[in-house]
Design a protein around this motif. Structure first.
Motif, PDB file in Angstrom:
ATOM      1  N   ASN A 160       0.829  -1.199   0.000  1.00 37.31           N
ATOM      2  CA  ASN A 160       0.000   0.000   0.000  1.00 37.31           C
ATOM      3  C   ASN A 160       0.867   1.253   0.000  1.00 37.31           C
ATOM      4  O   ASN A 160       1.779   1.381   0.822  1.00 37.31           O
ATOM      5  N   LEU A 161       0.555   2.165  -0.921  1.00 42.18           N
ATOM      6  CA  LEU A 161       1.207   3.462  -0.992  1.00 42.18           C
ATOM      7  C   LEU A 161       0.220   4.524  -0.547  1.00 42.18           C
ATOM      8  O   LEU A 161      -0.923   4.537  -1.009  1.00 42.18           O
ATOM      9  N   GLN A 162       0.672   5.394   0.349  1.00 48.48           N
ATOM     10  CA  GLN A 162      -0.175   6.500   0.777  1.00 48.48           C
ATOM     11  C   GLN A 162       0.694   7.725   1.034  1.00 48.48           C
ATOM     12  O   GLN A 162       1.715   7.641   1.722  1.00 48.48           O
ATOM     13  N   ALA A 163       0.268   8.857   0.464  1.00 52.69           N
ATOM     14  CA  ALA A 163       1.001  10.115   0.603  1.00 52.69           C
ATOM     15  C   ALA A 163       0.021  11.176   1.091  1.00 52.69           C
ATOM     16  O   ALA A 163      -0.390  12.058   0.335  1.00 52.69           O
ATOM     17  N   SER A 164      -0.369  11.071   2.339  1.00 56.81           N
ATOM     18  CA  SER A 164      -1.429  11.933   2.857  1.00 56.81           C
ATOM     19  C   SER A 164      -1.039  13.406   2.871  1.00 56.81           C
ATOM     20  O   SER A 164      -1.865  14.269   2.583  1.00 56.81           O
ATOM     21  N   ASP A 165       0.210  13.698   3.242  1.00 50.76           N
ATOM     22  CA  ASP A 165       0.595  15.081   3.498  1.00 50.76           C
ATOM     23  C   ASP A 165       1.427  15.718   2.391  1.00 50.76           C
ATOM     24  O   ASP A 165       1.395  16.926   2.202  1.00 50.76           O
ATOM     25  N   GLN A 166       2.216  14.918   1.691  1.00 50.26           N
ATOM     26  CA  GLN A 166       3.078  15.462   0.648  1.00 50.26           C
ATOM     27  C   GLN A 166       3.484  14.336  -0.294  1.00 50.26           C
ATOM     28  O   GLN A 166       3.249  13.162  -0.021  1.00 50.26           O
ATOM     29  N   ASN A 167       4.113  14.704  -1.415  1.00 50.31           N
ATOM     30  CA  ASN A 167       4.555  13.710  -2.382  1.00 50.31           C
ATOM     31  C   ASN A 167       5.561  12.752  -1.739  1.00 50.31           C
ATOM     32  O   ASN A 167       6.318  13.134  -0.844  1.00 50.31           O
ATOM     33  N   LEU A 168       5.567  11.514  -2.232  1.00 48.63           N
ATOM     34  CA  LEU A 168       6.598  10.586  -1.781  1.00 48.63           C
ATOM     35  C   LEU A 168       7.333  10.018  -2.987  1.00 48.63           C
ATOM     36  O   LEU A 168       6.787   9.913  -4.084  1.00 48.63           O
ATOM     37  N   SER A 169       8.593   9.654  -2.765  1.00 47.08           N
ATOM     38  CA  SER A 169       9.427   9.028  -3.789  1.00 47.08           C
ATOM     39  C   SER A 169      10.309   7.998  -3.107  1.00 47.08           C
ATOM     40  O   SER A 169      11.054   8.334  -2.181  1.00 47.08           O
ATOM     41  N   TYR A 170      10.199   6.729  -3.530  1.00 47.75           N
ATOM     42  CA  TYR A 170      10.975   5.633  -2.961  1.00 47.75           C
ATOM     43  C   TYR A 170      11.706   4.902  -4.089  1.00 47.75           C
ATOM     44  O   TYR A 170      11.197   4.811  -5.211  1.00 47.75           O
ATOM     45  N   LEU A 171      12.869   4.358  -3.764  1.00 47.25           N
ATOM     46  CA  LEU A 171      13.637   3.563  -4.725  1.00 47.25           C
ATOM     47  C   LEU A 171      13.742   2.137  -4.222  1.00 47.25           C
ATOM     48  O   LEU A 171      14.081   1.907  -3.051  1.00 47.25           O
ATOM     49  N   TYR A 172      13.449   1.182  -5.108  1.00 46.60           N
ATOM     50  CA  TYR A 172      13.623  -0.233  -4.797  1.00 46.60           C
ATOM     51  C   TYR A 172      14.733  -0.771  -5.683  1.00 46.60           C
ATOM     52  O   TYR A 172      14.684  -0.637  -6.912  1.00 46.60           O
ATOM     53  N   SER A 173      15.744  -1.399  -5.075  1.00 42.86           N
ATOM     54  CA  SER A 173      16.848  -1.995  -5.821  1.00 42.86           C
ATOM     55  C   SER A 173      16.518  -3.446  -6.135  1.00 42.86           C
ATOM     56  O   SER A 173      16.341  -4.260  -5.215  1.00 42.86           O
ATOM     57  N   LEU A 174      16.424  -3.764  -7.419  1.00 44.06           N
ATOM     58  CA  LEU A 174      16.142  -5.135  -7.824  1.00 44.06           C
ATOM     59  C   LEU A 174      17.253  -6.059  -7.355  1.00 44.06           C
ATOM     60  O   LEU A 174      18.428  -5.679  -7.291  1.00 44.06           O
ATOM     61  N   ASP A 175      16.884  -7.283  -7.042  1.00 43.19           N
ATOM     62  CA  ASP A 175      17.823  -8.292  -6.591  1.00 43.19           C
ATOM     63  C   ASP A 175      17.748  -9.484  -7.547  1.00 43.19           C
ATOM     64  O   ASP A 175      16.754  -9.655  -8.261  1.00 43.19           O
ATOM     65  N   SER A 176      18.778 -10.319  -7.527  1.00 43.49           N
ATOM     66  CA  SER A 176      18.755 -11.489  -8.400  1.00 43.49           C
ATOM     67  C   SER A 176      17.579 -12.393  -8.087  1.00 43.49           C
ATOM     68  O   SER A 176      17.105 -13.134  -8.956  1.00 43.49           O
ATOM     69  N   ARG A 177      17.071 -12.344  -6.855  1.00 40.36           N
ATOM     70  CA  ARG A 177      15.907 -13.161  -6.517  1.00 40.36           C
ATOM     71  C   ARG A 177      14.669 -12.669  -7.260  1.00 40.36           C
ATOM     72  O   ARG A 177      13.795 -13.462  -7.611  1.00 40.36           O
ATOM     73  N   ASP A 178      14.583 -11.361  -7.529  1.00 38.61           N
ATOM     74  CA  ASP A 178      13.490 -10.848  -8.356  1.00 38.61           C
ATOM     75  C   ASP A 178      13.521 -11.451  -9.736  1.00 38.61           C
ATOM     76  O   ASP A 178      12.484 -11.733 -10.343  1.00 38.61           O
ATOM     77  N   LEU A 179      14.738 -11.605 -10.273  1.00 42.03           N
ATOM     78  CA  LEU A 179      14.913 -12.006 -11.669  1.00 42.03           C
ATOM     79  C   LEU A 179      15.248 -13.483 -11.804  1.00 42.03           C
ATOM     80  O   LEU A 179      15.842 -13.908 -12.791  1.00 42.03           O
ATOM     81  N   GLY A 180      14.870 -14.274 -10.825  1.00 37.67           N
ATOM     82  CA  GLY A 180      15.047 -15.718 -10.926  1.00 37.67           C
ATOM     83  C   GLY A 180      16.491 -16.163 -10.919  1.00 37.67           C
ATOM     84  O   GLY A 180      16.848 -17.145 -11.570  1.00 37.67           O
ATOM     85  N   GLY A 181      17.347 -15.446 -10.194  1.00 41.72           N
ATOM     86  CA  GLY A 181      18.747 -15.831 -10.089  1.00 41.72           C
ATOM     87  C   GLY A 181      19.670 -15.048 -10.992  1.00 41.72           C
ATOM     88  O   GLY A 181      20.892 -15.212 -10.924  1.00 41.72           O
ATOM     89  N   ILE A 182      19.131 -14.195 -11.853  1.00 45.97           N
ATOM     90  CA  ILE A 182      19.955 -13.391 -12.758  1.00 45.97           C
ATOM     91  C   ILE A 182      20.342 -12.090 -12.075  1.00 45.97           C
ATOM     92  O   ILE A 182      19.492 -11.391 -11.517  1.00 45.97           O
ATOM     93  N   ASP A 183      21.627 -11.762 -12.123  1.00 43.74           N
ATOM     94  CA  ASP A 183      22.120 -10.522 -11.548  1.00 43.74           C
ATOM     95  C   ASP A 183      21.573  -9.349 -12.353  1.00 43.74           C
ATOM     96  O   ASP A 183      21.781  -9.290 -13.565  1.00 43.74           O
TER      97      ASP A 183
END
Length: 359
Positions: A160-183
């Motif tokens: 769930n994303l919620q920005a009640s008071d102001q804009n939000l910006s987040y970064l997610y770093s992909l991992d090899s587990r996301d890509l099935g073992g591929i770096d």
């Protein structure tokens, strides 16, 4: 003259197609406990009291001391809310669990922003500004959390994303587990398919401007393709930091729509498809290609991260900022072949039609 393909190359390409074309669901996945996302119903996360880690007084009273647990959501001093997990930047979100070959383990406190998730602006950073006191409410949050959803797309939890008071910006770093073992760093010449399900908020419908954007980021931390939607849920995309391009596809807010992005980091093109939920019929409209082989206008490089941007606070036309739910991320990666690999070419060409996993 008929050209023959060396048998070694053909077998090597076939082997590569088989082992490098996963349909992976983890780390992001469905945001379940087994994917590495914790909510209070599954037990508290003890605070490690790391230096610089924001802590809040229990019940906003210094007499009660600090809560002793990692603050969750944007209501860190209320132990009665068992539905919202801690902000994903406060603990090892996505780094435990057993799905897709995960390491197991358990949720644990980490120094803020040292895991796969980082708050760039707004969100948790806004909530932390007044620590150790908290001046928000249980229903006005600024965060990205795992949530025990009564209407998920699959499983029992959503992001769930919620920005009640102001804009939000987040970064997610992909991992090899996301890509099935591929770096992720090795995806400089690959076809990458990413699909996910989203249920936008209907509280912000009067705002017709761009509201949400998900940017595919390369190793140089620049966006190579962005997909998003308006406050009234019209699908949009953006190239090379230009203007948002409105599409004729609107996603309902009563159910989940599927968005699929295909990124070719070898020839710097992208594709986009949507399977939009129709609020009137309560049915999915069917998968529709929005873009195919669209030139990016930039050299994409490897796909290494996703940036989440959500407008919040006072929206246009009296719209109210509220919760946006995401679920069931899937990735499929196929290396783009060197010349002389026809089998892998066929696999790559068919990846766009790869069956989407349904829970």
């Amino acid at each position: 003259m008929k050209k023959t393909v060396p048998r070694f190359n053909l077998l090597a390409c076939l082997f590569g197609a088989l082992v490098c074309s996963p349909d992976a669901e983890a780390y992001l996945g469905g945001f379940e406990e087994q994917d590495g996302y914790r909510i209070p119903l599954n037990g508290q996360i003890a605070s490690g009291a790391f230096a610089g880690d924001a802590q809040f007084y229990f019940s906003n009273n210094p007499v009660g001391g600090f809560t002793g647990v990692v603050p969750w959501g944007a209501y860190p001093n209320n132990f009665s809310d068992g539905t919202n997990g801690p902000d994903v930047t406060r603990y090892n979100a996505g780094q435990f669990g057993t799905n897709n070959g995960g390491p197991g383990g358990a949720a644990a406190d980490i120094a803020d922003n040292t895991g796969l998730w980082q708050a760039l602006s707004g969100g948790r950073l806004n909530e932390d500004a007044n620590a150790p006191y908290y001046y928000g409410s249980q229903f006005a949050r600024d965060s990205i959390v795992a949530y025990r959803n009564t209407m998920p797309h699959g499983g029992s939890q959503t992001l769930n994303l919620q920005a009640s008071d102001q804009n939000l910006s987040y970064l997610y770093s992909l991992d090899s587990r996301d890509l099935g073992g591929i770096d992720p760093a090795s995806t400089t010449a690959a076809l990458i398919q990413m699909s996910f399900w989203v249920k936008p908020s209907d509280w912000d419908d009067p705002d017709t401007g761009n509201l949400f954007g998900l940017s595919l980021m390369d190793a140089a931390n620049k966006p190579v393709f962005e997909v998003g939607y308006t406050g009234d849920n019209w699908l949009e995309y953006r190239l090379n930091g230009g203007a948002w391009q409105l599409t004729p596809y609107q996603m309902g807010s009563a159910g989940y729509s599927e968005i699929t992005v295909m990124l070719n980091t070898a020839d710097n093109t992208a594709g986009l498809a949507v399977n939009a939920y129709n609020d009137n019929s309560s049915l999915l409209s069917g998968n529709v290609d929005v873009l195919t082989n669209q030139g990016l206008g930039v050299a994409s490089g490897a796909l290494t991260g996703l940036q989440w941007d959500l407008r919040g606070g006072s929206l246009d036309n009296g719209a109210v900022s509220y919760i946006h739910s995401f679920d069931d991320f899937n990735f499929a990666v196929t290396p783009v072949p060197e010349p002389g690999c026809p089998v892998l070419l066929l696999v790559a060409a068919g990846l766009w039609c790869w069956p989407r996993r349904r829970r």
